[in-house]
Write an enzyme that holds these catalytic residues in place. Structure first.
Site, short mmCIF file in Angstrom:
data_model
loop_
_atom_site.label_atom_id
_atom_site.label_comp_id
_atom_site.label_asym_id
_atom_site.label_seq_id
_atom_site.Cartn_x
_atom_site.Cartn_y
_atom_site.Cartn_z
N ARG A 40 0.82 -1.21 0.00
CA ARG A 40 0.00 0.00 0.00
C ARG A 40 0.86 1.27 0.00
NH1 ARG A 40 -4.83 -2.17 3.98
NH2 ARG A 40 -6.13 -3.02 2.31
N LYS A 212 -15.07 -16.46 6.21
CA LYS A 212 -16.50 -16.47 6.54
C LYS A 212 -17.40 -16.25 5.33
CE LYS A 212 -15.99 -14.86 11.33
NZ LYS A 212 -16.34 -13.79 12.27
N GLY A 365 -6.52 -7.02 -0.07
CA GLY A 365 -6.47 -7.73 1.21
C GLY A 365 -5.50 -8.89 1.24
N GLY A 389 -12.20 -4.59 1.02
CA GLY A 389 -13.57 -4.29 1.42
C GLY A 389 -14.28 -3.37 0.44
#
Length: 408
Positions: A40, A212, A365, A389
């Site tokens: 980043r 998840k 991510g 996200g």
């Protein structure tokens, strides 16, 4: 209204002007505060470099981790300032506070081409406040830092794509106060995501991993209607396997999502593809002994930590003729060498498709971290996103506040 770009701003001229840049410098740190993945920081350099070289007085704001609205020495941007200076090839000052006396004094002392990094913006509770007036007060303080000596307003450049899905002071509210532009990173990300949602060449393959189902549910529901194949690995695959009636041992399982997974498997039976074999172990540890079992034969007391070689082979076949690929989420615990083969194998299949002309996007991510950690060539993919996200919310069809405000 079209979003103004960095090129538009540079054409107007920035010499001697204060420019506030919201960057995404939320990098992972080890226990000794060393940056373990500078991706980043590297991605933020082009915009900052262009502004500094054009003579702007550049003030950068960013966050690191999740401080609870107060200073936390462990989450100081000090290591980031050092890394940014190295990548920029110029000194980067670090303010001792966010918008306090040190930040104000340093901002007033900037000369053309200087770069000042404010301390972690989330040390100020107003950054993430749900109260519009509190956020606006912080945004006004940020805007004051780039105000000209004659009272003329500074400029805002949004270049932190990883936070544009957040309605926060340094992302959204400051853009309502200042002339605003998209940095090169944000502009590139939006262009890529528009391509993924509108003009995708087929076959279109989506690869989703991570832990998840609930985190990816909306994107599964949205992309299952658009993709030709939707490949599911990582921890989330076990809830889908359990939904088919298979035992998953002590693997990660979201019981509250079982009915949802059954519905998805029924509705998109010809689109969703699950692993056929799993690499299991008795414990979640780097030194755990791996064993490969059929996906419908996971023994009691064993947990799945990666997809197996048969699954990699199956997924590689699905990806081999893809013209568009979106990948978000590792296939297993890639941080442990014994359980990294699934992620590496699928990534290599995507690289192979890219080499044959496919347009491939790595959705930020953990996937982006895996590419670098596993030593895979970054230029083997068409685009590696910096915002997991934000990418997912865009692909879910949600409006991103930090993009929406740039259009006004």
């Amino acid at each position: 209204m079209a979003i103004k770009s960095l090129a538009d701003l540079l054409a107007e001229g920035v010499e001697g002007r204060g420019v506030l840049v919201r960057s995404d410098l939320n990098v992972p740190l080890d226990d000794d505060n060393n940056i373990t993945d500078p991706g980043r920081v590297i991605a933020s350099v082009p915009t900052l470099k262009a502004l500094a070289e054009a003579g702007a007085k550049v003030i950068v704001t960013a966050h690191l981790g999740r401080p609870k609205g107060e200073p936390d020495p462990k989450l100081s941007l000090a290591p980031v300032a050092a890394a940014l200076a190295e990548k920029l090839g110029r000194h980067v000052q670090l303010a001792g506070d966010v918008v306090g006396t040190d930040a104000l004094a340093r901002a007033e002392g900037l000369t053309d081409g200087d770069v000042l990094l404010l301390e972690n913006i989330r040390f100020d509770p107003r950054e993430t406040s749900k109260d519009d007036s509190e956020r606006l007060a912080l945004a006004k303080a940020l805007a004051a830092l780039v105000e000209g000596p004659d009272g003329s307003p500074g400029v805002f450049v949004s270049d932190g794509f990883g936070v544009v899905h957040r309605k926060q002071a340094s992302v959204y509210d400051v853009a309502t106060l200042l002339p605003h532009y998209a940095g090169t990173l944000v502009a590139a990300e939006v262009k890529v995501l528009e391509q993924l949602t509108s003009s995708t060449d087929r076959p279109y393959a989506v690869v989703l991993g991570g832990s998840k189902v609930s985190d990816k549910l909306a994107v599964i529901e949205n992309l299952a209607t658009k993709a030709d194949s939707l490949i599911i690995g990582g921890g989330m695959c076990f809830t889908f396997l359990a939904a088919q009636g298979f035992s998953v041992g002590s693997s990660l399982l979201q019981e509250e999502m079982l009915e949802t997974c059954r519905h998805l498997l029924d509705k998109y039976a010809d689109v969703i593809h699950l692993p056929v074999d799993i690499v299991v172990a008795e414990k979640f540890a780097a030194d755990a002994e791996p064993a490969t079992v059929a996906a419908d034969r996971i023994p009691d007391g064993k947990m799945g930590l990666d997809i197996g070689p048969g699954s990699v082979e199956r997924f590689t076949a699905l990806l081999s003729n893809a013209k568009t690929v979106f990948w978000n989420g590792p296939m297993g615990v890639f941080e442990f060498p014994a359980f990294a083969a699934g992620t590496k194998g699928v990534a290599e299949a995507i690289i192979g498709a890219t080499g044959k002309g496919a347009f491939s996007v790595v959705g930020g991510g953990d996937s982006a971290a895996a590419v670098r950690q596993l030593g895979l060539p970054e230029d083997g993919f068409s685009h590696i996103s910096t915002g997991g996200g934000a990418s997912l919310e865009y692909l879910e069809g949600k409006e991103l506040p930090g993009i929406q405000v740039l259009e006004s």
